[in-house]
Design a protein around this motif. Structure first.
Motif: not given
Ligand code: SME
Length: 164
Positions: A33-60
């Motif tokens: 997330a850090c490497e991508l976000h700092t490389a491109f000025d056009t990226f204003h939110w860069t990150g992951f949502y993880r699967t924490i349970a079946p069919e369910h994502l939570q912010v990472g």
């Protein structure tokens, strides 16, 4: 080679050398997330949502202003990427049914699933921009390369963390 491709090549190199040191899945997501976000000025939110349970994502790990916490596979662009196991490239989020507006300035985004060897969705990589149609096939190719690597390197560890 275009400027964008050159930047992605440098990002890939940085990620490869940083992840050559043994680290866990969370450290790997934070690093990407850090490497991508700092490389491109056009990226204003860069990150992951993880699967924490079946069919369910939570912010990472992410960079940018706050992201919403929970996203079911049935909602938003992230949910669509997780449910279909396919990259979602959205030029105009206002035209995407069910888009989740964490930030009112987001106008375009790309979401790439992170899959294990046996095709389990362990996370999605979400990049949002306040520039219209900020992402193209070059972004898709490089972000998919990064997500494929992550899935192969950390898939088993991440899969064990999914609650049943
Ligand atoms: N863009 C996402 C929501 C997450 S936030 O914007 C960080 C979506 O619609 O899936």
């Amino acid at each position: 080679m275009t400027e964008k491709k050159r930047t992605y090549e440098a990002v890939l190199q940085a990620i490869d050398s940083l992840l050559a040191e043994p680290c866990d899945w969370t450290a790997a997501m934070a690093t990407v997330a850090c490497e991508l976000h700092t490389a491109f000025d056009t990226f204003h939110w860069t990150g992951f949502y993880r699967t924490i349970a079946p069919e369910h994502l939570q912010v990472g790990p992410y960079q940018g202003s706050h992201g919403c916490i929970d996203i079911p596979f049935t909602r938003g662009v992230c949910g669509a990427a997780a449910a279909t196991k396919m990259t979602q490239l959205v030029d105009d989020v206002s035209l995407f049914p069910g888009h989740i507006a964490c930030s009112s300035s987001t106008v375009s985004e790309i979401v790439v699933p992170v899959l294990t060897r046996d095709q389990v969705v362990i996370a999605v990589l979400d990049v949002d921009s306040n520039v219209p149609a900020a992402f193209d096939a070059t972004d898709q190719v490089y972000l998919e390369i990064i997500c494929t690597k992550l899935g192969l390197m950390y898939g088993e560890e991440a899969k064990r963390a999914i609650r049943n």
